[in-house]
Scaffold this active site. Structure first.
Site, short mmCIF file in Angstrom:
data_model
loop_
_atom_site.label_atom_id
_atom_site.label_comp_id
_atom_site.label_asym_id
_atom_site.label_seq_id
_atom_site.Cartn_x
_atom_site.Cartn_y
_atom_site.Cartn_z
N GLN A 387 -40.27 -127.94 74.08
CA GLN A 387 -39.19 -128.64 73.39
C GLN A 387 -38.06 -129.03 74.34
OE1 GLN A 387 -38.66 -124.93 70.96
NE2 GLN A 387 -36.51 -125.55 71.01
N CYS A 393 -37.15 -127.15 67.61
CA CYS A 393 -38.30 -126.29 67.31
C CYS A 393 -38.84 -126.52 65.92
CB CYS A 393 -37.96 -124.83 67.50
SG CYS A 393 -36.62 -124.29 66.43
N HIS A 535 -35.77 -119.24 64.63
CA HIS A 535 -36.58 -120.07 65.50
C HIS A 535 -37.90 -120.39 64.81
CE1 HIS A 535 -38.23 -121.74 69.08
NE2 HIS A 535 -38.96 -120.71 69.43
N ASN A 556 -45.51 -120.47 70.98
CA ASN A 556 -44.15 -120.96 71.09
C ASN A 556 -44.17 -122.38 71.65
OD1 ASN A 556 -41.37 -120.96 71.06
ND2 ASN A 556 -41.15 -119.06 72.21
#
Ligand SMILES: *[C@@H]1O[C@H](CO)[C@@H](O)[C@H](O)[C@H]1NC(C)=O
Ligand SMILES: *[C@@H]1O[C@H](CO)[C@@H](O)[C@H](O)[C@H]1NC(C)=O
Ligand SMILES: *[C@@H]1O[C@H](CO)[C@@H](O)[C@H](O)[C@H]1NC(C)=O
Ligand SMILES: *[C@@H]1O[C@H](CO)[C@@H](O)[C@H](O)[C@H]1NC(C)=O
Ligand SMILES: *[C@@H]1O[C@H](CO)[C@@H](O)[C@H](O)[C@H]1NC(C)=O
Length: 592
Positions: A387, A393, A535, A556
């Site tokens: 990102q 995110c 997140h 992630n």
């Protein structure tokens, strides 16, 4: 300054914790000063810088550069930072105000914030509580080489970038740390020309500008010149509200946290210790930085007060125990300002059209669900993305769910555009790089007035807040619903088995999360309530470690430089950091 400022790479709603980087001592700094004449930046200067993220070039054929020009006026406490002439941030210390002018769909907008407002100890609170008169307020542009862990490393040849081949004075800041999930080595190098101009900053570690995720960042400085800035350049644009607005939405509050947190670019500051052994141990664990002895003493006092209060509580007859957690040196006011406004927020996004959402219904009995599941490497699980310096995110999480649904329906892999979603989905309440929520993204994209998304290839990621492009055709058109998986761990296992990877929110607050490398991440301090998750990530499977610990396999969007090639194993209940709290997948009823 910069977009990056508002953009915690941690993301959607991230409140990045103070990063625990290793400590420096007074003696380090002093001995350094004897060895070399460290450059000191003038009080007024102009400089342009461009930041690249090498990992992006592996991901997409259209890499991007963050190009900024900064007018710095430390003397009068003002700074103007402009990215590509598209977005700018003006900071005025006198009034403690920052103005961010950014593109919004097809127009411009401005928001006004307190420089030191929002989350964490604010400037005002610090002054009142700790009697600290001044701390640096303007955002970092050039690192202060007399502070922190920087040491002169002789001259060396710059290897890559705009100044490749040039011989330059080199300053380095190496560090190795172990937060209990694998040893992590970070290193920073800063190059200065023999004439004293900044040339290049290489960061292998946490982004020093934003506090953002561990990655490889390269910055070239150009056109450095000392001197007073042009008159009028710090004029407040007409479209900006004069005063910081009162933000009463959940999203708004999260944004406030971001900007406040951004003040805590304190990574660059010396982490000197002033002697309280118990508080020092805490400082070491939680990575506090103090700008002065007064601040240290004030914090140590708060820490000791809290410690006493907790001991008294735990000695009494209560149904629950308190623990000395990482807020132990925050005052009650600070804690309340940051966390309690959100208490009781029932769901991530309170509004929206309920016709687009439904609850997951199990179709496979528990005994048929495998003990181990790993979607990595399959077309349902897209590659690890990055990102970059953008709090997007939420878009990455939402797009991952769409990509999995597309594969389930068509048998084909299609990478979809996060930038398209960020640029165009403001109507449901998301704010591009400044944060958002996956379910708001679904409400936008599944609405029949949108009903599709461009491909990653055609509408590549740029890592910034930008205008909404209407000229790019949708690569996939679809309709359907987004589905919430309630029912905890067993329901999530079954849903992952039958539906594939999906998005989930996580508490990425614990320091160790930033520096995770390997093993099962098992943090008792992780929050699990929905309103505490900060997140968005993607869940790609689950399993059990050789030691018998059950985990969720989580992807992630911080590049493969972070964690275990971009993934993390997070312990299952009870300390699952919110992973099983609200996973969401997509069910298309039509796709073309
Ligand atoms: C960014 O700056 C570099 C160096 O001046 C230039 O080559 C590049 O074209 C710029 N990129 C953008 C997107 O403006
Ligand atoms: C710092 O100095 C060491 C020893 O000379 C050298 O190996 C290393 O490459 C230098 N670091 C940088 C970033 O130039
Ligand atoms: C640096 O200055 C030159 C001359 O004014 C200009 O042409 C160039 O675009 C500037 N470069 C950057 C990156 O701002
Ligand atoms: C502790 O509290 C419980 C519940 O209020 C009560 O039943 C018990 O008697 C108390 N014990 C002591 C030692 O006060
Ligand atoms: C779709 O968007 C339109 C225009 O923003 C809005 O009026 C409508 O309520 C939305 N429909 C759904 C199902 O969300």
């Amino acid at each position: 300054m910069l977009v990056a400022l508002f953009v915690v790479a941690l993301s959607a709603t991230v409140w990045p914790s103070a990063h625990s980087l290793p400590l420096s001592t007074h003696s380090d700094v002093q001995s350094l000063a004897h060895k070399h004449q460290v450059p000191k930046w003038p009080a007024q200067y102009q400089v342009s810088w461009s930041l690249t993220i090498p990992f992006i070039t592996k991901l997409q054929s259209t890499p991007f550069v963050y190009n900024y020009t900064v007018h710095q006026d430390t003397l009068n406490g003002r700074q103007l930072s402009t990215r590509d002439g598209v977005e700018s941030v003006l900071q005025i210390v006198d009034t403690n105000t920052m103005y961010q002018i950014y593109p919004k769909v097809d127009t411009w907008d401005c928001r006004t914030l307190e420089i030191d407002g929002g989350g964490g100890p604010t400037a005002q609170q610090r002054r009142r509580l700790l009697s600290v008169e001044n701390g640096p307020k303007l955002t970092l542009v050039l690192p202060d080489l007399s502070e922190g862990k920087w040491t002169f490393n002789g001259t060396s040849k710059i290897r890559t970038g705009a100044w490749a081949g040039l011989e330059a004075d080199t300053y380095v800041w190496p560090l190795t740390e172990d937060y209990g999930y694998g040893r992590v080595s970070a290193s920073y190098a800063f190059y200065v020309s023999q004439g004293g101009s900044p040339l290049r900053l290489e960061m292998w570690g946490v982004n020093l500008y934003t506090g953002g995720h561990f990655d490889d960042y390269e910055v070239d400085f150009r056109n450095f010149s000392a001197g007073s800035p042009p008159t009028d350049i710090f004029k407040i644009p007409d479209i900006c509200p004069l005063k910081p607005s009162v933000r009463d939405s959940y999203v708004g509050r999260m944004q406030m946290r971001h900007s406040g947190l951004m003040r805590h670019l304190a990574i660059m500051h010396p982490n000197a210790h002033w002697g309280d052994a118990e508080y020092d141990a805490f400082v070491h664990r939680h990575g506090r930085r103090h700008r002065s002895e007064e601040e240290y003493q004030g914090r140590a006092q708060v820490f000791m007060d809290n410690q006493r209060m907790i001991e008294q509580h735990n000695a009494g007859n209560h149904s629950y125990k308190l623990e000395l957690n990482h807020f132990a040196d925050w005052t009650r006011e600070e804690y309340r300002a940051v966390f309690l406004p959100n208490t009781g927020a029932p769901r991530l996004s309170p509004q929206g059209d309920s016709s687009l959402v439904r609850q997951h219904v199990r179709t496979v009995p528990a005994h048929m669900v495998p003990n181990t599941l790993d979607w990595r490497g399959s077309p349902a699980d897209s590659p690890v993305k990055d990102q970059a310096m953008c709090g997007g995110c939420w878009a990455f999480g939402a797009v991952a769910s769409l990509e999995a649904a597309y594969f389930r329906q068509t048998g084909k892999q299609l990478l979809l555009s996060e930038q398209n979603m960020m640029d165009c989905s403001w109507s449901t309440g998301n704010t591009a790089c400044m944060g958002g929520f996956q379910d708001l993204a679904f409400q936008w994209v599944l609405n029949n007035t949108v009903g599709g998304l461009a491909s990653e290839e055609a509408y590549p990621y740029q890592g910034v807040t930008n205008f909404c492009r209407k000229d790019v055709p949708q690569a996939a058109k679809f309709s359907g619903k987004y589905v919430e998986v309630t029912g905890g761990e067993e329901a999530l296992k079954e849903a992952l088995y039958t539906k594939g990877p999906m998005t989930v929110s996580v508490d990425a607050g614990p320091d160790a999360f930033q520096f995770y490398k390997s093993g099962v991440f098992d943090e008792a301090k992780c929050q699990t309530q929905l309103d505490k998750l900060d997140h968005a990530v993607i869940i790609s499977g689950y399993g059990t470690s050789p030691e018998g610990q059950h985990y969720w396999l989580v992807k992630n969007t911080w590049s493969t430089n972070w964690g275990d090639k971009g993934y993390i194993q997070i312990a299952r209940q009870p300390d699952d950091c919110g992973i099983a709290s609200q996973p969401i997948y997509i069910d298309f009823d039509h796709v073309e």
